[in-house]
Design a protein around this motif. Structure first.
Motif, PDB file in Angstrom:
ATOM      1  N   LEU A  31       0.822  -1.203   0.000  1.00 22.05           N
ATOM      2  CA  LEU A  31       0.000   0.000   0.000  1.00 22.05           C
ATOM      3  C   LEU A  31       0.858   1.256   0.000  1.00 22.05           C
ATOM      4  CD1 LEU A  31      -2.722   1.467   0.223  1.00 22.05           C
ATOM      5  CD2 LEU A  31      -2.560   1.192   2.714  1.00 22.05           C
ATOM      6  N   TYR A  32       1.852   1.300   0.865  1.00 18.83           N
ATOM      7  CA  TYR A  32       2.681   2.504   0.968  1.00 18.83           C
ATOM      8  C   TYR A  32       3.488   2.740  -0.303  1.00 18.83           C
ATOM      9  CZ  TYR A  32       1.583   3.497   5.848  1.00 18.83           C
ATOM     10  OH  TYR A  32       0.935   3.850   7.009  1.00 18.83           O
ATOM     11  N   SER A  33       3.920   1.678  -0.936  1.00 12.73           N
ATOM     12  CA  SER A  33       4.644   1.820  -2.199  1.00 12.73           C
ATOM     13  C   SER A  33       3.754   2.454  -3.260  1.00 12.73           C
ATOM     14  CB  SER A  33       5.144   0.450  -2.676  1.00 12.73           C
ATOM     15  OG  SER A  33       5.761   0.554  -3.944  1.00 12.73           O
ATOM     16  N   LEU A  34       2.504   2.025  -3.321  1.00 10.88           N
ATOM     17  CA  LEU A  34       1.545   2.587  -4.270  1.00 10.88           C
ATOM     18  C   LEU A  34       1.339   4.074  -4.015  1.00 10.88           C
ATOM     19  CD1 LEU A  34      -0.556   2.018  -6.551  1.00 10.88           C
ATOM     20  CD2 LEU A  34      -2.210   1.582  -4.741  1.00 10.88           C
ATOM     21  N   LEU A  35       1.388   4.476  -2.741  1.00 11.98           N
ATOM     22  CA  LEU A  35       1.165   5.865  -2.363  1.00 11.98           C
ATOM     23  C   LEU A  35       2.441   6.697  -2.391  1.00 11.98           C
ATOM     24  CD1 LEU A  35      -1.303   5.309   0.632  1.00 11.98           C
ATOM     25  CD2 LEU A  35      -1.855   5.933  -1.730  1.00 11.98           C
ATOM     26  N   GLY A  36       3.559   6.080  -2.758  1.00 11.54           N
ATOM     27  CA  GLY A  36       4.823   6.806  -2.834  1.00 11.54           C
ATOM     28  C   GLY A  36       5.455   7.071  -1.491  1.00 11.54           C
ATOM     29  N   ILE A  37       5.084   6.291  -0.473  1.00  8.22           N
ATOM     30  CA  ILE A  37       5.666   6.456   0.860  1.00  8.22           C
ATOM     31  C   ILE A  37       6.843   5.493   0.994  1.00  8.22           C
ATOM     32  CG2 ILE A  37       5.243   6.290   3.342  1.00  8.22           C
ATOM     33  CD1 ILE A  37       2.291   6.886   2.767  1.00  8.22           C
ATOM     34  N   GLN A  38       8.017   6.057   1.211  1.00  9.46           N
ATOM     35  CA  GLN A  38       9.217   5.243   1.278  1.00  9.46           C
ATOM     36  C   GLN A  38       9.374   4.611   2.658  1.00  9.46           C
ATOM     37  OE1 GLN A  38      11.090   4.725  -1.502  1.00  9.46           O
ATOM     38  NE2 GLN A  38       9.510   5.982  -2.508  1.00  9.46           N
ATOM     39  N   LYS A  39       9.985   3.441   2.673  1.00  7.76           N
ATOM     40  CA  LYS A  39      10.268   2.776   3.940  1.00  7.76           C
ATOM     41  C   LYS A  39      11.132   3.680   4.807  1.00  7.76           C
ATOM     42  CE  LYS A  39      12.114  -1.528   5.866  1.00  7.76           C
ATOM     43  NZ  LYS A  39      12.789  -2.825   5.546  1.00  7.76           N
ATOM     44  N   GLY A  40      10.709   3.865   6.050  1.00  9.06           N
ATOM     45  CA  GLY A  40      11.454   4.711   6.960  1.00  9.06           C
ATOM     46  C   GLY A  40      10.966   6.145   7.029  1.00  9.06           C
ATOM     47  N   ASP A  41      10.049   6.520   6.135  1.00  6.44           N
ATOM     48  CA  ASP A  41       9.502   7.876   6.144  1.00  6.44           C
ATOM     49  C   ASP A  41       8.378   7.924   7.177  1.00  6.44           C
ATOM     50  OD1 ASP A  41       8.420  10.365   5.705  1.00  6.44           O
ATOM     51  OD2 ASP A  41       8.440  10.219   3.517  1.00  6.44           O
ATOM     52  N   ARG A  42       8.737   8.181   8.403  1.00  8.99           N
ATOM     53  CA  ARG A  42       7.759   8.113   9.490  1.00  8.99           C
ATOM     54  C   ARG A  42       6.735   9.237   9.412  1.00  8.99           C
ATOM     55  NH1 ARG A  42      11.037   6.120  14.942  1.00  8.99           N
ATOM     56  NH2 ARG A  42      11.861   4.189  14.022  1.00  8.99           N
ATOM     57  N   GLU A  43       7.153  10.388   8.922  1.00  2.45           N
ATOM     58  CA  GLU A  43       6.225  11.509   8.829  1.00  2.45           C
ATOM     59  C   GLU A  43       5.105  11.202   7.839  1.00  2.45           C
ATOM     60  OE1 GLU A  43       6.239  16.246   7.577  1.00  2.45           O
ATOM     61  OE2 GLU A  43       8.100  15.269   8.226  1.00  2.45           O
ATOM     62  N   ALA A  44       5.462  10.685   6.667  1.00  2.00           N
ATOM     63  CA  ALA A  44       4.450  10.336   5.667  1.00  2.00           C
ATOM     64  C   ALA A  44       3.590   9.179   6.154  1.00  2.00           C
ATOM     65  CB  ALA A  44       5.129   9.989   4.338  1.00  2.00           C
ATOM     66  N   SER A  45       4.205   8.229   6.825  1.00  2.00           N
ATOM     67  CA  SER A  45       3.451   7.090   7.352  1.00  2.00           C
ATOM     68  C   SER A  45       2.431   7.553   8.390  1.00  2.00           C
ATOM     69  CB  SER A  45       4.404   6.071   7.984  1.00  2.00           C
ATOM     70  OG  SER A  45       5.275   5.519   7.013  1.00  2.00           O
ATOM     71  N   ALA A  46       2.853   8.503   9.245  1.00  4.24           N
ATOM     72  CA  ALA A  46       1.946   9.016  10.273  1.00  4.24           C
ATOM     73  C   ALA A  46       0.780   9.770   9.643  1.00  4.24           C
ATOM     74  CB  ALA A  46       2.709   9.914  11.238  1.00  4.24           C
ATOM     75  N   ARG A  47       1.069  10.516   8.562  1.00  8.10           N
ATOM     76  CA  ARG A  47      -0.015  11.234   7.876  1.00  8.10           C
ATOM     77  C   ARG A  47      -1.025  10.259   7.290  1.00  8.10           C
ATOM     78  NH1 ARG A  47       4.096  14.570   5.763  1.00  8.10           N
ATOM     79  NH2 ARG A  47       3.972  13.446   3.774  1.00  8.10           N
ATOM     80  N   GLN A  48      -0.523   9.194   6.672  1.00 10.52           N
ATOM     81  CA  GLN A  48      -1.428   8.210   6.089  1.00 10.52           C
ATOM     82  C   GLN A  48      -2.227   7.508   7.176  1.00 10.52           C
ATOM     83  OE1 GLN A  48      -2.373   7.651   3.058  1.00 10.52           O
ATOM     84  NE2 GLN A  48      -3.653   5.885   3.554  1.00 10.52           N
ATOM     85  N   HIS A  49      -1.572   7.183   8.296  1.00 12.38           N
ATOM     86  CA  HIS A  49      -2.290   6.546   9.408  1.00 12.38           C
ATOM     87  C   HIS A  49      -3.356   7.489   9.945  1.00 12.38           C
ATOM     88  CE1 HIS A  49      -3.017   3.785  12.686  1.00 12.38           C
ATOM     89  NE2 HIS A  49      -2.851   4.759  13.559  1.00 12.38           N
ATOM     90  N   GLY A  50      -3.057   8.782   9.937  1.00  7.80           N
ATOM     91  CA  GLY A  50      -4.010   9.763  10.421  1.00  7.80           C
ATOM     92  C   GLY A  50      -5.291   9.816   9.619  1.00  7.80           C
ATOM     93  N   ARG A  51      -5.235   9.358   8.391  1.00  7.36           N
ATOM     94  CA  ARG A  51      -6.444   9.356   7.560  1.00  7.36           C
ATOM     95  C   ARG A  51      -7.516   8.431   8.138  1.00  7.36           C
ATOM     96  NH1 ARG A  51      -6.645   8.849   1.595  1.00  7.36           N
ATOM     97  NH2 ARG A  51      -8.529  10.032   2.046  1.00  7.36           N
ATOM     98  N   ASN A  52      -7.086   7.473   8.961  1.00  3.96           N
ATOM     99  CA  ASN A  52      -8.070   6.646   9.665  1.00  3.96           C
ATOM    100  C   ASN A  52      -9.027   7.519  10.466  1.00  3.96           C
ATOM    101  OD1 ASN A  52      -7.624   3.508   9.653  1.00  3.96           O
ATOM    102  ND2 ASN A  52      -5.559   4.393   9.682  1.00  3.96           N
ATOM    103  N   TYR A  53      -8.469   8.557  11.080  1.00  6.07           N
ATOM    104  CA  TYR A  53      -9.262   9.401  11.965  1.00  6.07           C
ATOM    105  C   TYR A  53     -10.074  10.444  11.207  1.00  6.07           C
ATOM    106  CZ  TYR A  53      -6.088   7.028  15.072  1.00  6.07           C
ATOM    107  OH  TYR A  53      -5.381   6.045  15.725  1.00  6.07           O
ATOM    108  N   GLU A  54      -9.867  10.505   9.903  1.00  7.60           N
ATOM    109  CA  GLU A  54     -10.737  11.285   9.025  1.00  7.60           C
ATOM    110  C   GLU A  54     -11.752  10.383   8.344  1.00  7.60           C
ATOM    111  OE1 GLU A  54      -7.759  14.805   7.548  1.00  7.60           O
ATOM    112  OE2 GLU A  54      -7.439  12.818   6.696  1.00  7.60           O
TER     113      GLU A  54
END
Length: 227
Positions: free
Chosen positions: A103-126
């Motif tokens: 999923l993260y690869s499809l979204l262009g989120i690189q392994k280790g990019d915690r900021e982008a990962s946190a933003r994507q996880h935050g979408r759960n709360y939206e």
């Protein structure tokens, strides 16, 4: 294969966790129809352990803001029950990694990019933009059998939603901050926030909706006994 079995099969296999919804409202009458059908799920001695909070409009928006702000502040999650294994092992860890990296690869989120990962996880709360979210609670004195029953009820909701032209995303993340959910929805302390389901109309332009998880073949998880 009969027409009926084909329709049921298509509803099951077309179900996916949608992570991007259109703002188009879902009629309350349609949600009621889905819940009424889903409530035919079996439960031990017919105790029907499910409790559902249908959240839309201003209440939805306020709950979303509170959850997202808590997540963005980096507050520790405080779930009322253990969802995932404490100690991960193969093959479950392998499948988890495949899904997450895919999923993260499809979204262009690189392994280790915690900021982008946190933003994507935050979408759960939206609620991934869904105009309606279902929050599920269960009495805290019920045991594992009732949780099994609950799973069948949740699956019924998602399959019925597909039959009605809707999509869903089951969200264990919505149980991460149960105190916030309980406060906004006036849920008593003797209930456990189990999970949520975002429900609505899929956004065809959302890249995350192009991702498809894999499934292991039947012979890998089933053993046939007898003739």
């Amino acid at each position: 294969m009969s027409d009926t079995s084909h329709i049921v099969e298509q509803a099951i296999v077309s179900r996916q966790s949608v992570r991007g919804f259109l703002p188009k409202p879902v009629p309350q009458a349609l949600i009621r129809r889905i819940l009424q059908a889903a409530a035919r799920a079996p439960s031990g001695s017919n105790i029907q352990p499910w409790k559902v909070h249908v959240v839309t409009g201003a209440t939805r928006d306020a709950l979303s803001r509170a959850l997202l702000q808590t997540h963005e502040r980096g507050e520790r999650e405080r779930r009322e029950y253990q969802y995932y294994p404490v100690n991960w092992r193969s093959p479950y860890l392998d499948r988890r990694r495949e899904t997450g990296w895919g999923l993260y690869s499809l979204l262009g989120i690189q392994k280790g990019d915690r900021e982008a990962s946190a933003r994507q996880h935050g979408r759960n709360y939206e609620f991934f933009g869904a105009p309606c979210v279902l929050l599920f609670t269960i009495d805290n004195d019920l045991d594992k059998g009732s949780w099994l029953d609950y799973g069948m009820f949740l699956q019924n909701i998602m399959i019925m939603a597909r039959g009605c032209g809707l999509d869903t995303c089951p969200q264990a993340a919505l149980a991460n901050y149960p105190d916030i959910v309980k406060q906004h929805l006036r849920i008593p302390d003797n209930q456990i926030v189990a999970c949520g389901i975002a429900i609505g109309y899929q956004d065809p332009d959302e890249p995350a909706n192009q991702y498809r998880t894999t499934r292991v073949p039947v012979d890998e998880f089933a053993v046939f006994h007898g003739d």
